[in-house]
Scaffold this active site. Structure first.
Site, PDB file in Angstrom:
ATOM      1  N   SER A 212       0.895  -1.438  -0.101  1.00 13.93           N
ATOM      2  CA  SER A 212      -0.117  -0.008  -0.049  1.00 13.93           C
ATOM      3  C   SER A 212       0.880   1.294   0.147  1.00 13.93           C
ATOM      4  O   SER A 212       0.727   2.215  -0.923  1.00 13.93           O
ATOM      5  CB  SER A 212      -0.880  -0.074   1.156  1.00 13.93           C
TER       6      SER A 212
ATOM      7  N   ARG B 256       1.435   3.984  -3.249  1.00 15.05           N
ATOM      8  CA  ARG B 256       1.479   5.261  -3.051  1.00 15.05           C
ATOM      9  C   ARG B 256       2.704   6.191  -3.162  1.00 15.05           C
ATOM     10  O   ARG B 256       2.363   7.153  -3.725  1.00 15.05           O
ATOM     11  CB  ARG B 256       0.630   5.545  -1.680  1.00 15.05           C
TER      12      ARG B 256
ATOM     13  N   ASP C  14      -7.990  -7.038   5.375  1.00 15.67           N
ATOM     14  CA  ASP C  14      -7.026  -7.671   4.787  1.00 15.67           C
ATOM     15  C   ASP C  14      -6.645  -8.856   5.525  1.00 15.67           C
ATOM     16  O   ASP C  14      -6.099  -9.945   5.175  1.00 15.67           O
ATOM     17  CB  ASP C  14      -5.870  -6.879   4.318  1.00 15.67           C
TER      18      ASP C  14
ATOM     19  N   ARG D  42     -13.770 -13.281  -0.975  1.00 17.38           N
ATOM     20  CA  ARG D  42     -13.087 -13.640   0.154  1.00 17.38           C
ATOM     21  C   ARG D  42     -14.033 -14.301   1.201  1.00 17.38           C
ATOM     22  O   ARG D  42     -13.588 -14.985   2.031  1.00 17.38           O
ATOM     23  CB  ARG D  42     -12.012 -12.532   0.792  1.00 17.38           C
TER      24      ARG D  42
ATOM     25  N   LYS E 266       2.109 -11.896  -6.093  1.00 16.03           N
ATOM     26  CA  LYS E 266       1.491 -10.388  -6.036  1.00 16.03           C
ATOM     27  C   LYS E 266       1.987  -9.507  -5.032  1.00 16.03           C
ATOM     28  O   LYS E 266       2.207  -8.075  -5.328  1.00 16.03           O
ATOM     29  CB  LYS E 266      -0.040 -10.812  -5.754  1.00 16.03           C
TER      30      LYS E 266
END
Length: 425
Positions: A24, A28, A312, A343, A412
């Protein structure tokens, strides 16, 4: 590696690991460095499928990059809110942050672009953001399914406007608008269920770190056109990745330290440590990193917990719940149905394979009820979702016979996750 058989831990030992940089924060930081004026050196950068997708997009757009994966650094030559190539084709692959951030960046700065993606990303929602951009003069031509990737984007730029964006399905839309607003100036109004969510807080904190000034009135942010300039930025270790190893402390009844993680982290998943503390773990913020001590726990109860703001970790929590001695209810997680996989359905389906009884409650909010049972090995489908692979692998450390299908989908965000597991054994 098509399948991975997790080895049950026989000789338990304390865990001391290092995790990659935050996804994250990395993406950013890449975005903010790209709109800045001059060179910005990013350190502690995560190198994974998602961040490489973001870097590839920046490269296709003509930004000058100096990448050193061994040193975990990226130097970006920011062009003061300008995109060097005003016509290009980019591919965001399966990276949600790249998909949302890049779309807004291109719309605000202007130009003619084709945006492509993986098959997985084509299934994820984009229509709300794209509709907002079209309301502000951006031309969108869908190449396959309306409201989804791939599409062509033609923009003369967006600036000095007011945009309201719903945070319920994805806060990434809001984060993208807040970060790029400084290019031309924009007023961004956040609506929906998560205007003050954890990822919005990360974005606002990073605006401050990059020197971007804004005025806040309730959930409306007024960001004037301004120069962004920062010479260097350090990315925090990934709290989401760290949580797997902290969960292992309670599952294996050991102490676990993740290097560089501290209780003052701006990442929302730090809240997961509070959950472990409620279940009986002891937390100590050491100079090396937070230590979670589960060594003295014989057993722990289930818990009723609202995970809307650190969702998450819903999959991580689900696996921890499987080994509890009573029922767990994970509440308010409807928005995770539109992520890399559904999920909510994954939790219910895969925990049943392990031997738990599960139930999905749809109203008034989406909750999952988990009742522990007699657990046994099974093959876990991962649905091309990195968090499924990493969280369910934890179960195999405690019980024999857990096999993870397509384990390398973890690339990922954490490409050497299973190497780190091997070292723990």
């Amino acid at each position: 590696m098509e399948k991975y058989t997790v080895k049950k831990v026989i000789n338990k030992k304390d865990i001391n690991v290092e995790v990659p940089g935050s996804k994250s924060i990395t993406n950013r930081a890449l975005m903010l460095a790209a709109i800045s004026n001059g060179k910005c050196k990013l350190s502690g950068v995560l190198f994974s499928d998602d961040s490489r997708a973001f870097l590839d997009c920046l490269d296709k757009l003509g930004f000058k990059l100096e990448i050193d994966e061994n040193a975990k650094t990226v130097v970006i030559q920011g062009e003061n809110g300008r995109i060097p190539n005003n016509e290009a084709t980019i591919n965001v692959r399966s990276a949600g942050t790249a998909a949302r951030f890049m779309t807004v960046l291109l719309a605000v700065c202007g130009g003619k672009y084709t945006l492509e993606s993986s098959e997985q990303m084509k299934k994820r929602p984009m229509s709300e953001l794209l509709n907002k951009l079209m309301e502000n003069g951006v031309e969108i031509e869908y190449l396959e399914k309306e409201g989804h990737f791939p599409f062509k984007l033609n923009s003369k730029g967006i600036g000095e406007t007011k945009i309201s964006i719903d945070t319920s399905k994805s806060s990434q839309y809001a984060s993208a608008l807040l970060m790029v607003a400084a290019v031309n100036g924009m007023e961004v109004n956040l609506t929906g269920s998560r205007p003050n969510g954890a990822y919005i807080k990360i974005t606002l904190r990073m605006l401050e770190q990059f020197g971007i000034k804004f005025e806040k009135n309730n959930n409306t942010y007024n960001i004037k056109k301004q120069e962004v300039k920062l010479d260097a930025y350090e990315v925090e270790p990934d709290m989401s990745a760290a949580c797997y190893f902290y969960a292992m402390a309670i599952l294996l009844k050991v102490k676990s330290v993740v290097k560089g993680i501290h209780l003052n982290s701006m990442q929302g998943d730090i809240k997961f440590l509070t959950v472990l503390e409620k279940l009986g773990c002891k937390l100590t913020d050491t100079s090396a990193g937070v230590e979670v001590d589960g060594a003295s726990i014989d057993s722990y109860p289930g818990i009723e917990i609202d995970m809307s703001d650190f969702s998450d970790q819903a999959l991580t929590m689900a696996v921890v719940a499987a080994f509890a001695n009573s029922k767990t209810i994970i509440k308010n997680i409807d928005h995770i149905r539109g992520q890399e996989s559904d999920r909510v359905a994954v939790i219910a389906t895969e925990l049943k394979k392990l031997g738990c009884k599960t139930e999905i409650i749809e109203e008034p909010e989406t909750d999952v009820v988990i009742e522990p049972g007699v657990l046994h090995g099974c093959e876990i489908d991962t649905y091309e979702d990195h968090r499924v692979a990493m969280s369910f692998a934890m179960a195999g450390l405690v019980i024999d016979g857990v096999i993870i299908d397509n384990p390398m989908c973890c690339r990922k965000t954490f490409e050497n996750y299973f190497d780190v597991l091997e070292n723990i054994y």
